[in-house]
Design a protein around this motif. Sequence first.
Motif, PDB file in Angstrom:
ATOM      1  N   LYS A 168       5.819   3.279   7.261  1.00  0.00           N
ATOM      2  CA  LYS A 168       5.815   3.423   5.800  1.00  0.00           C
ATOM      3  C   LYS A 168       4.675   2.651   5.145  1.00  0.00           C
ATOM      4  O   LYS A 168       4.338   2.901   3.988  1.00  0.00           O
ATOM      5  CB  LYS A 168       7.151   2.969   5.216  1.00  0.00           C
ATOM      6  CG  LYS A 168       7.430   1.483   5.350  1.00  0.00           C
ATOM      7  CD  LYS A 168       8.733   1.121   4.655  1.00  0.00           C
ATOM      8  CE  LYS A 168       9.002  -0.391   4.721  1.00  0.00           C
ATOM      9  NZ  LYS A 168      10.249  -0.737   4.015  1.00  0.00           N
ATOM     10  N   ASN A 169       4.080   1.709   5.859  1.00  0.00           N
ATOM     11  CA  ASN A 169       2.999   0.911   5.283  1.00  0.00           C
ATOM     12  C   ASN A 169       1.613   1.407   5.670  1.00  0.00           C
ATOM     13  O   ASN A 169       0.616   0.734   5.398  1.00  0.00           O
ATOM     14  CB  ASN A 169       3.148  -0.556   5.705  1.00  0.00           C
ATOM     15  CG  ASN A 169       4.390  -1.202   5.108  1.00  0.00           C
ATOM     16  OD1 ASN A 169       4.831  -0.814   4.030  1.00  0.00           O
ATOM     17  ND2 ASN A 169       4.955  -2.168   5.808  1.00  0.00           N
ATOM     18  N   LEU A 170       1.548   2.559   6.329  1.00  0.00           N
ATOM     19  CA  LEU A 170       0.249   3.123   6.691  1.00  0.00           C
ATOM     20  C   LEU A 170      -0.480   3.608   5.446  1.00  0.00           C
ATOM     21  O   LEU A 170       0.106   4.268   4.581  1.00  0.00           O
ATOM     22  CB  LEU A 170       0.428   4.310   7.641  1.00  0.00           C
ATOM     23  CG  LEU A 170       0.626   4.002   9.120  1.00  0.00           C
ATOM     24  CD1 LEU A 170       0.909   5.291   9.874  1.00  0.00           C
ATOM     25  CD2 LEU A 170      -0.597   3.313   9.711  1.00  0.00           C
ATOM     26  N   GLY A 662       7.492  -3.890  -0.202  1.00  0.00           N
ATOM     27  CA  GLY A 662       7.755  -2.921   0.859  1.00  0.00           C
ATOM     28  C   GLY A 662       7.329  -1.513   0.560  1.00  0.00           C
ATOM     29  O   GLY A 662       7.502  -0.623   1.397  1.00  0.00           O
ATOM     30  N   ASN A 663       6.739  -1.281  -0.637  1.00  0.00           N
ATOM     31  CA  ASN A 663       6.381   0.101  -0.966  1.00  0.00           C
ATOM     32  C   ASN A 663       5.012   0.261  -1.618  1.00  0.00           C
ATOM     33  O   ASN A 663       4.621   1.373  -1.941  1.00  0.00           O
ATOM     34  CB  ASN A 663       7.452   0.739  -1.865  1.00  0.00           C
ATOM     35  CG  ASN A 663       7.702  -0.066  -3.121  1.00  0.00           C
ATOM     36  OD1 ASN A 663       6.873  -0.867  -3.530  1.00  0.00           O
ATOM     37  ND2 ASN A 663       8.858   0.146  -3.739  1.00  0.00           N
ATOM     38  N   ILE A 664       4.284  -0.817  -1.842  1.00  0.00           N
ATOM     39  CA  ILE A 664       2.924  -0.720  -2.360  1.00  0.00           C
ATOM     40  C   ILE A 664       2.016  -1.474  -1.400  1.00  0.00           C
ATOM     41  O   ILE A 664       2.251  -2.650  -1.106  1.00  0.00           O
ATOM     42  CB  ILE A 664       2.808  -1.301  -3.780  1.00  0.00           C
ATOM     43  CG1 ILE A 664       3.683  -0.491  -4.747  1.00  0.00           C
ATOM     44  CG2 ILE A 664       1.346  -1.278  -4.244  1.00  0.00           C
ATOM     45  CD1 ILE A 664       3.677  -1.024  -6.151  1.00  0.00           C
ATOM     46  N   THR A 665       0.997  -0.803  -0.906  1.00  0.00           N
ATOM     47  CA  THR A 665       0.142  -1.369   0.130  1.00  0.00           C
ATOM     48  C   THR A 665      -1.315  -1.313  -0.293  1.00  0.00           C
ATOM     49  O   THR A 665      -1.790  -0.290  -0.806  1.00  0.00           O
ATOM     50  CB  THR A 665       0.311  -0.606   1.455  1.00  0.00           C
ATOM     51  OG1 THR A 665       1.671  -0.721   1.882  1.00  0.00           O
ATOM     52  CG2 THR A 665      -0.591  -1.185   2.535  1.00  0.00           C
ATOM     53  N   GLY A 694      -0.013   3.871  -2.444  1.00  0.00           N
ATOM     54  CA  GLY A 694       1.334   3.483  -2.849  1.00  0.00           C
ATOM     55  C   GLY A 694       2.394   4.322  -2.179  1.00  0.00           C
ATOM     56  O   GLY A 694       2.174   5.477  -1.842  1.00  0.00           O
ATOM     57  N   TYR A 695       3.555   3.732  -1.993  1.00  0.00           N
ATOM     58  CA  TYR A 695       4.686   4.455  -1.407  1.00  0.00           C
ATOM     59  C   TYR A 695       5.937   4.030  -2.142  1.00  0.00           C
ATOM     60  O   TYR A 695       6.218   2.848  -2.263  1.00  0.00           O
ATOM     61  CB  TYR A 695       4.815   4.124   0.079  1.00  0.00           C
ATOM     62  CG  TYR A 695       5.983   4.824   0.733  1.00  0.00           C
ATOM     63  CD1 TYR A 695       7.211   4.186   0.869  1.00  0.00           C
ATOM     64  CD2 TYR A 695       5.859   6.137   1.173  1.00  0.00           C
ATOM     65  CE1 TYR A 695       8.278   4.836   1.441  1.00  0.00           C
ATOM     66  CE2 TYR A 695       6.930   6.790   1.745  1.00  0.00           C
ATOM     67  CZ  TYR A 695       8.135   6.133   1.875  1.00  0.00           C
ATOM     68  OH  TYR A 695       9.196   6.779   2.443  1.00  0.00           O
ATOM     69  N   CYS A 696       6.657   4.969  -2.678  1.00  0.00           N
ATOM     70  CA  CYS A 696       7.851   4.661  -3.463  1.00  0.00           C
ATOM     71  C   CYS A 696       9.096   5.083  -2.698  1.00  0.00           C
ATOM     72  O   CYS A 696       9.202   6.225  -2.251  1.00  0.00           O
ATOM     73  CB  CYS A 696       7.808   5.382  -4.816  1.00  0.00           C
ATOM     74  SG  CYS A 696       6.417   4.883  -5.848  1.00  0.00           S
TER      75      CYS A 696
END
Length: 701
Positions: A168-170, A662-665, A694-696
């Motif tokens: 998820k952090n890629l 855990g959701n913005i990289t 970003g990942y939400c």
Amino acid sequence: MIEKIRQQSNYDFFYIKDNLKSAKPVDIQLNGVSVEEALKAIFANQPLGYELKDRVVVIKTKPRALIPALTPVFKSVDVGGRITDQAGVAIPGVSVKIKNTQRGTVTDADGKFQLSLIKGDVLVMSYVGFQTKELVYDGQSTIEVIMEQTNNALGEVVVIGYGAVKQKNLTGAVVQVKGKDLNSSVASSFQQTLQGKAAGVEVIQPTGQPGAGVTVKIRSNPSFANAGVLYVVDGVPVNDAAGQPHLGGSVGGARYVEDGVDKSPLNFINPNDIESVQFLKDASAASIYGARAGAGVVLITTKRGAEGKAKIEYTGSYGSQQADKMYPVFGEQDYMTQRNLLKQEIWYRDNKIAPYYGNVQTGTVTPYTPVFTPSQIDGASNNNPSAMDAIVRTGYTQQHNLSLSGGNGKTSYFASGNYFDQKGVIIGTDYKRYNGRLNIDQIVSDKIKIGANIIASNSEADNTVTGGQNENGGIVTAAIYWAPSVPLRGPDGSYPLSPYYPNIPNPLSYATVTDKTKSTRLLTSAYGEWTIVEGLKAKGSFSLDQSNAKRSSYFPTTFLYGAQANGSASISQSDSQSKLFEYTLSYNKNLSEKHNLNAVAGYTYQRTDTEGFNAGNQNFLSDVTQYYSLQSGQADKPTVGSSKGQLTWASYFARAIYTYNGNITLQASIRRDGASLLQRIRNGAIFHLYLLDGYCLMKRF
């Protein structure tokens, strides 16, 4: 009927004699009619037509009407579909494949795809972060598929350059293929097993020879200014191997520079030993590898031991192979007919025969003489095996794999051995390989860890030339140009030549050529890791990659080019040794409840030394010695050559990955490469890229 009209009207007729065989008998009486009316009555309900041109009647076959094809029991139809997630959002890049086949496609930006399907086909749809889904095609005109997200995949650790992160952090485009998803039972190289496994990855094998090289293109890779994909095995770049030597000598070196024999340098990897394969597809993911990553990076992670009792595993397989489809060629009788027609057409052209090539009448020139008489054609058959049939055979593949693994908490180990054997479907093509692998990891203390890895491979191959152009086009080209009217073997066991293409060897004579390649490769590596404080680690590693390839060939007097040189022998050899030193400092820690930092910095130095040698001779007293006694040849000028090269890379690199909540990289990476290809090692190029992504997470309330 034609002769009577010619006598009464002084009209001339132009036609191909064989076309009249399809004409129906005519029984008709005509009085006081014009030539046009007579022709119209005669050619009614005939498969032939006519055309009047200046008192010349040209008879020709009528175009065949399209006959509606009978609907087969299993009819393929083009079917469109669309794939979305549970929220109805289109998913681009989904791999859509027909199960148990190599046919497939990927969805476009709108999640749409199109495939030719037969009722009962099973579609397999897969995409990173989503559950693989199977669907049986039941004849519907469109297919709508909803794929479910896999939460476990988001927490899965994915290997990237010099480290690993959670899925998820890629931030870059990284695709992972598990080793268990690779069909390793029939493949000499793991590259062959990648076909259809990852979206945006194109796998091409130019020739079907056993052990042949494979080209992998990531996202089409349109640039011609790079050396291809960079392969990294357990952290070690392995592109600098000794390649397949070209044919040497004055015959092989001159005629078969592009010989269609390109053995994959990655055959030393046992596909059964692979744990996973990662494709670094874009600049963000691959920038940590710098200049050599312009075409993308393929990271191969091999299996390692795990804590527990010793476990022994054996897998084996055997399968037969046949050529699915070869180029169609004429049978003997059809070839004779077409050869006569070709000569007749040339006769028309050279003599300027009316109406197409001039105004000369057929009776005023030397009569046409066919190549083959009607009795010869009638005595021939189309059922005899063709030259294309003669160069293929039933092949097979077999492999046996044995592994031992285990560990006790402080020591873990994995050892494996593999035997692979393939008999090609083209005569004279075979490949055998022996692989061995051992790795061990040892926890010395709570701060020190060491390990070592050894991969050894030995292979032998029998080659047949399949590349080149014109008369140097190889065995398949020779079979295409072969005249079926000439036997492939003479009564005395000789190999005759085609009278129409005397510069092309007899296709069966390729089986008398000796062309062998022997390759060895030894890849060793060791590392030491020190945990300085919690989250901060220093690591040093060293690897030595040694490879050797030797190609020995002999063109005997039974082979056209060997006969011209009275026997021609050559030996070519290439050696490569690559040393790699790497030092890294990594930091991975949760700074607080919402903040995480994963960073790495390092230095890498790699030097590759290569050497090459070749020698050749011809004009031997006998074919018996082949290439074992080059000094016995009596060429006016024997060939000999050698080469030496060295390539050095020195690089600094750094990368930082910051994750919030855990959701913005945020990721930034930089690398400086220096290479001996430039004027001085300090002349380098800086590759850097900063990417915000970003990942939400979706939450239920």
